[in-house]
Write an enzyme that holds these catalytic residues in place. Structure first.
Site, PDB file in Angstrom:
ATOM      1  CD  GLU A 112      -3.031  -1.030   2.174  1.00 41.88           C
ATOM      2  OE1 GLU A 112      -4.187  -1.219   1.784  1.00 41.88           O
ATOM      3  OE2 GLU A 112      -2.757  -0.755   3.352  1.00 41.88           O
ATOM      4  CB  CYS A 126       2.974   7.437   3.301  1.00 42.48           C
ATOM      5  SG  CYS A 126       3.428   6.277   4.573  1.00 42.48           S
ATOM      6  CB  CYS A 133       7.103  -5.265   9.244  1.00 40.00           C
ATOM      7  SG  CYS A 133       8.421  -4.369  10.095  1.00 40.00           S
ATOM      8  CB  CYS A 137       5.771  -2.059  16.628  1.00 41.10           C
ATOM      9  SG  CYS A 137       7.498  -1.836  16.146  1.00 41.10           S
ATOM     10  CB  CYS A 140       2.581  -1.350  13.989  1.00 40.73           C
ATOM     11  SG  CYS A 140       2.795  -1.223  12.212  1.00 40.73           S
ATOM     12  CB  CYS A 362       0.538   6.523  11.271  1.00 41.67           C
ATOM     13  SG  CYS A 362       1.200   8.047  10.727  1.00 41.67           S
TER      14      CYS A 362
HETATM   15  N1  SAH Z   1       8.937   0.740  10.164  1.00 36.53           N
HETATM   16  C1  SAH Z   1       9.187   2.123  10.228  1.00 36.53           C
HETATM   17  C2  SAH Z   1       8.347   2.947   9.294  1.00 36.53           C
HETATM   18  C3  SAH Z   1       6.885   2.604   9.148  1.00 36.53           C
HETATM   19  S1  SAH Z   1       5.777   2.956  10.445  1.00 36.53           S
HETATM   20  C4  SAH Z   1       9.041   2.623  11.642  1.00 36.53           C
HETATM   21  O1  SAH Z   1       8.556   1.898  12.471  1.00 36.53           O
HETATM   22  O2  SAH Z   1       9.451   3.745  11.895  1.00 36.53           O
HETATM   23  C5  SAH Z   1       5.464   4.710  10.391  1.00 36.53           C
HETATM   24  C6  SAH Z   1       5.074   5.315  11.752  1.00 36.53           C
HETATM   25  O3  SAH Z   1       3.739   4.938  12.154  1.00 36.53           O
HETATM   26  C7  SAH Z   1       5.973   4.821  12.873  1.00 36.53           C
HETATM   27  O4  SAH Z   1       6.345   5.867  13.720  1.00 36.53           O
HETATM   28  C8  SAH Z   1       5.080   3.851  13.601  1.00 36.53           C
HETATM   29  O5  SAH Z   1       5.518   3.637  14.894  1.00 36.53           O
HETATM   30  C9  SAH Z   1       3.747   4.546  13.507  1.00 36.53           C
HETATM   31  N2  SAH Z   1       2.597   3.670  13.790  1.00 36.53           N
HETATM   32  C10 SAH Z   1       2.522   2.337  13.635  1.00 36.53           C
HETATM   33  N3  SAH Z   1       1.300   1.887  13.988  1.00 36.53           N
HETATM   34  C11 SAH Z   1       0.583   2.968  14.344  1.00 36.53           C
HETATM   35  C12 SAH Z   1      -0.765   3.147  14.770  1.00 36.53           C
HETATM   36  N4  SAH Z   1      -1.605   2.129  14.857  1.00 36.53           N
HETATM   37  N5  SAH Z   1      -1.180   4.395  15.036  1.00 36.53           N
HETATM   38  C13 SAH Z   1      -0.344   5.450  14.897  1.00 36.53           C
HETATM   39  N6  SAH Z   1       0.924   5.338  14.482  1.00 36.53           N
HETATM   40  C14 SAH Z   1       1.402   4.110  14.210  1.00 36.53           C
HETATM   41 FE1  SF4 Z   2       7.370  -2.657  11.358  1.00 39.10          FE
HETATM   42 FE2  SF4 Z   2       5.151  -1.371  12.106  1.00 39.10          FE
HETATM   43 FE3  SF4 Z   2       7.178  -1.617  13.829  1.00 39.10          FE
HETATM   44 FE4  SF4 Z   2       7.417   0.038  11.709  1.00 39.10          FE
HETATM   45  S1  SF4 Z   2       5.982   0.252  13.406  1.00 39.10           S
HETATM   46  S2  SF4 Z   2       8.948  -1.478  12.446  1.00 39.10           S
HETATM   47  S3  SF4 Z   2       6.243  -1.136  10.163  1.00 39.10           S
HETATM   48  S4  SF4 Z   2       5.966  -3.331  12.967  1.00 39.10           S
END
Ligand code: SAH
Ligand code: SF4
Length: 382
Positions: A112, A126, A133, A137, A140, A362
């Site tokens: 996406e 974006c 991944c 996290c 996420c 995000c």
């Molecule tokens: N993997 C990289 C980039 C992709 S995530 C990283 O983790 O930085 C982009 C941003 O969205 C990151 O700061 C991540 O922590 C945040 N993010 C992930 N899940 C989210 C959610 N459910 N709500 C708000 N931000 C989120």
């Molecule tokens: Fe991967 Fe989501 Fe963590 Fe970014 S925030 S490193 S995309 S699991």
């Protein structure tokens, strides 16, 4: 019983996919032309420059459109290479103007990409760097999708091309662009795919093409410390760090990678980021999770942690997704958190959630792609 073999299909299946020229750096493009004997070596640089403008400034997807290239050369190019875009499987537009594309890079390889108007100078794209991944996290959505594979440089560039097709931004405009910034904040951890991310940035930032300056390209990482230096040296991109917590115990729960690279190491790596200055600050991303990391004490701890680093903080209201277990902090709590940071001198905008209605905000990105086990692939073929 007789069996008829369809040899045409078998041959097509066996033929290697033609090389897509839009993911090649300039020297690679010249080398590919020489190798395919499309041009003589002494003409390769000139010809590569000419093709570069067609591909990355005009955005053409057909060699026939390259009107200043001799007809026979165009035919030879079409015989050896492709320029086609990947297929857009789905296109959604949010009530707030955010656009999301589901792009199929190959069978079962879907990612996406999201365009957000009025972010950055004009609008930000974006982009994804991986399908799925490896990190998990806990807040996420992408983290619930196992890694399928890294995207190639061509596939990362293709996301920009698809967005530009949709926004009618060819030839590459000098002024009045709608797509002015790129953020690597889509699916995947960009620093686990640095070669392809750096290759894509070289193409996207090239002045005679898409021409988005490196100062307008931001790479976000969950904290792969050993790759921070190489990222800065190779790409000169702006750095964003997904911090989300101010102590190791909590960060380990939210961003499990913290077990490998704890906060002290991460902060030292950030301080050493090449090119860091007040004009080129690090962005710290901090997702606001109700009752988890949003207290005034944590805001003060954040101020302590950032001391001496040219930084700004992006507070991201948590975006829920199907099955998520967190809640977003109340608005008043987020504002109180921001006020503490502001008083300490840190710009700390609250990121307005965009495109939530189409799961484009995000951390909401995810595709159906799954890694097919070799055994399953063999079974499907049998
Ligand atoms: N993997 C990289 C980039 C992709 S995530 C990283 O983790 O930085 C982009 C941003 O969205 C990151 O700061 C991540 O922590 C945040 N993010 C992930 N899940 C989210 C959610 N459910 N709500 C708000 N931000 C989120
Ligand atoms: Fe991967 Fe989501 Fe963590 Fe970014 S925030 S490193 S995309 S699991």
């Amino acid at each position: 019983m007789g069996v008829t073999l369809d040899l045409t299909r078998a041959a097509a299946a066996a033929a290697p996919a033609a090389l897509n020229l839009s993911g090649l750096a300039r020297p690679e493009l010249a080398a590919a032309l020489i190798e395919a004997e499309v041009v003589r070596p002494e003409k390769a640089r000139m010809r590569a420059g000419q093709l570069w403008r067609w591909i990355h400034h005009y955005g053409v997807t057909d060699f026939a459109a390259m009107t200043d290239v001799a007809k026979e050369t165009r035919a030879a190019l079409a015989e050896h290479f492709v320029l086609a875009r990947p297929e857009v499987v789905e296109r959604q537009v949010s009530r707030d103007g955010t656009r999301k594309w589901l792009i199929r890079m190959g069978p079962g390889i879907e990612v996406e990409t999201v365009y957000i108007p009025d972010v950055g100078r004009a609008g930000a794209l974006c982009v994804s760097s991986q399908v799925g991944c490896t990190l998990n996290c806990t807040f996420c959505h992408t983290g619930t999708q196992a890694l399928v594979r890294n995207l190639t440089a061509a596939e990362i560039v293709a996301q920009v091309q698809v967005a530009r097709d949709d926004l009618s931004e060819w030839p590459s405009p000098k002024e009045d662009r709608r797509l002015s910034n790129i953020v690597f904040m889509g699916m995947g951890e960009p620093l686990y795919n640095l070669d392809n991310v750096a290759g894509a940035i070289d193409i996207i930032a090239d002045n005679e093409g898409i021409a988005i300056s490196r100062r307008r390209i931001t790479v976000s990482t969950s904290g792969v410390v050993p790759e921070l230096g190489p990222l800065g040296t190779r790409t000169q991109a702006m750095l964003a760090i997904s911090l989300h917590a101010t102590n190791d115990a909590l960060r380990e729960q939210l961003v499990p990678l913290n077990k490998k690279y704890p906060l002290a190491e991460l902060m030292a790596g950030i301080r050493a980021y090449p090119g860091l200055s007040n004009a080129r600050r690090v962005t710290f991303e901090y997702v606001m999770l109700k009752g988890v990391n949003d207290s005034p004490a944590e805001a003060r701890a954040l101020v302590q942690l950032l001391k001496g680093i040219p930084a700004k903080v992006n507070l991201i209201p948590f975006n829920p997704w199907p099955g998520s277990t967190y809640a977003c902090s109340d608005w008043g709590t987020i504002e109180a958190f921001a006020a503490i940071l502001n008083r300490a001198g840190y710009a700390s905008p609250i990121r307005t959630p965009r495109g939530r209605d189409i799961l484009a905000a995000c951390g909401q990105l995810k595709s159906e792609s799954e890694k097919v086990r070799a055994s399953a692939r063999r079974a499907a073929k049998a």
